[in-house]
Design an enzyme around this catalytic site. Structure first.
Site, short mmCIF file in Angstrom:
data_model
loop_
_atom_site.label_atom_id
_atom_site.label_comp_id
_atom_site.label_asym_id
_atom_site.label_seq_id
_atom_site.Cartn_x
_atom_site.Cartn_y
_atom_site.Cartn_z
N HIS A 259 0.83 -1.20 0.00
CA HIS A 259 0.00 0.00 0.00
C HIS A 259 0.87 1.26 0.00
O HIS A 259 1.94 1.31 0.59
CB HIS A 259 -0.94 0.01 1.21
CG HIS A 259 -0.22 -0.01 2.53
ND1 HIS A 259 0.26 -1.16 3.10
CD2 HIS A 259 0.10 0.99 3.38
CE1 HIS A 259 0.83 -0.86 4.25
NE2 HIS A 259 0.76 0.44 4.44
N ASN A 260 0.38 2.27 -0.71
CA ASN A 260 1.00 3.61 -0.80
C ASN A 260 2.29 3.64 -1.60
O ASN A 260 2.94 4.69 -1.69
CB ASN A 260 1.29 4.21 0.58
CG ASN A 260 0.07 4.34 1.45
OD1 ASN A 260 -1.05 4.38 0.96
ND2 ASN A 260 0.27 4.38 2.76
#
Length: 354
Positions: A259-260
């Site tokens: 994620h991210n």
């Protein structure tokens, strides 16, 4: 489908000689080639295989004496693998997905499907999805609500595209990939053992019970144009902002993007590479198989990492890395030389101590 040597040479922008009207239907290794095959021998070390096979024509290195090799025609490739790229595009028929929309699909009335789409059986497309022109979607694909996919996409069997994912033009997705699953984000009410170890680099005051509280993923995933995703790749959506992958980047099978994560343009990530959450990867980065990147670090433009390299700290642009933990490649070579000397060195020290 049959192609003349003349047509193949024109498609490759390459020079050819001999009987250019010979037709071939496939490409082959030299020793396995029959009269209907184009033998691939772009390096002199493969020339011996031509006599073992029955090819009439071959793709050869510049300046090759094709007549002495017993051929009737030849195409000359200054850069063999680049010629292979053009040849495979010409000869690959692609997946057999019938034009139109198969009756055994479930498409939400609010979805928009572009002109010329070909959508196979058991595909599900959610509310608010927009798919560009000439998309080809094979069976058992699911595309969740709000996803946006550009023109000329090819999405193969069993791929899963999550909610609100945005994908550019000419996207290629191999079977079983998952784009837009929840990120792996959890927190403890009190300071966790992991946080303590990160701060102290190994010291623990005591081990205590702890439970994990889930952090939901409110972001999505954004992919640029000309991105290719391998089989069983997993790309997690961002916690707040999107996980992003730049145009032209290619991911091999079994790659995991946390994620991210932000990945730049024209990167090449080989099989089983893992990028931990919130890492930033620059443009034109190449990572060989089983490389790993720590969370919250930056890998600069044009970094090349050899197989199984583990990158724990920021990597400057242009650096060539190898090893666990990652060091400059030349340093890693010296370390390995020193390691091989350790048994002899230990024996000498033991003898001195005696």
């Amino acid at each position: 489908m049959a192609h003349t040597i003349r047509d193949i040479a024109a498609a490759l922008g390459a020079e050819a000689a001999g009987d250019l009207e010979i037709k071939v239907t496939r490409a082959s290794e030299p020793q396995m080639a029959g009269p209907d095959a184009l033998a691939l021998a772009m390096d002199p070390k493969y020339a011996g295989g031509i006599a073992q096979g029955g090819a009439r024509a071959a793709l050869l290195w510049p300046g090759a004496d094709w007549q002495a090799l017993g051929l009737q025609a030849a195409i000359f490739a200054p850069r063999g693998r680049l010629a292979m790229a053009g040849l495979t595009v010409l000869m690959d028929p692609g997946p057999d997905i019938a034009p139109g929309i198969h009756p055994m699909t479930a498409i939400n009335p609010g979805a928009e499907i572009g002109d010329g789409a070909a959508i196979g059986a058991f595909v599900t497309i959610g509310r608010g999805v927009r798919i560009g022109a000439r998309a080809r979607i094979a069976s058992h694909v699911s595309i969740a609500e709000g996803a946006q996919i550009g023109d000329d996409a090819l999405i193969l069997q069993g791929a899963r595209i999550g909610a609100r994912v945005t994908i550019g033009h000419r996207f290629i997705c191999q079977p079983g990939a998952v784009i837009g699953a929840d990120g792996f984000s959890f927190v403890t009410p009190e300071k966790s053992g992991v946080e303590e170890i990160r701060e102290t680099l190994g010291t623990r005051e005591g081990i205590k019970d702890q439970s994990w509280t889930r952090i939901h993923s409110l972001g999505a995933v954004t992919l640029g144009d000309d991105v290719e995703i391998g089989a069983n790749v997993c790309i997690d959506r961002g916690t707040i902002r999107d996980t992003t992958i730049g145009s032209g980047t290619k991911l091999d099978n079994l790659v995991h993007i946390g994620h991210n994560v932000q990945i730049g343009r024209d990167c090449l990530l080989c099989g089983q590479v893992g990028i931990a959450g919130s890492a930033r990867i620059g443009d034109r980065v190449v990572m060989a198989g089983q490389c790993g990147v720590n969370d919250n670090i930056f890998v600069g433009d044009d970094v090349i990492a050899g197989g199984a390299t583990k990158i724990f700290t920021n990597a400057p642009a242009g650096r060539v890395l190898l090893g666990y933990p990652a060091v400059k490649m030349e340093t890693h070579v010296e370390i390995q030389k020193a390691l091989r000397r350790l048994p002899r060195l230990a024996a000498r020290v033991a003898e001195i101590e005696r």
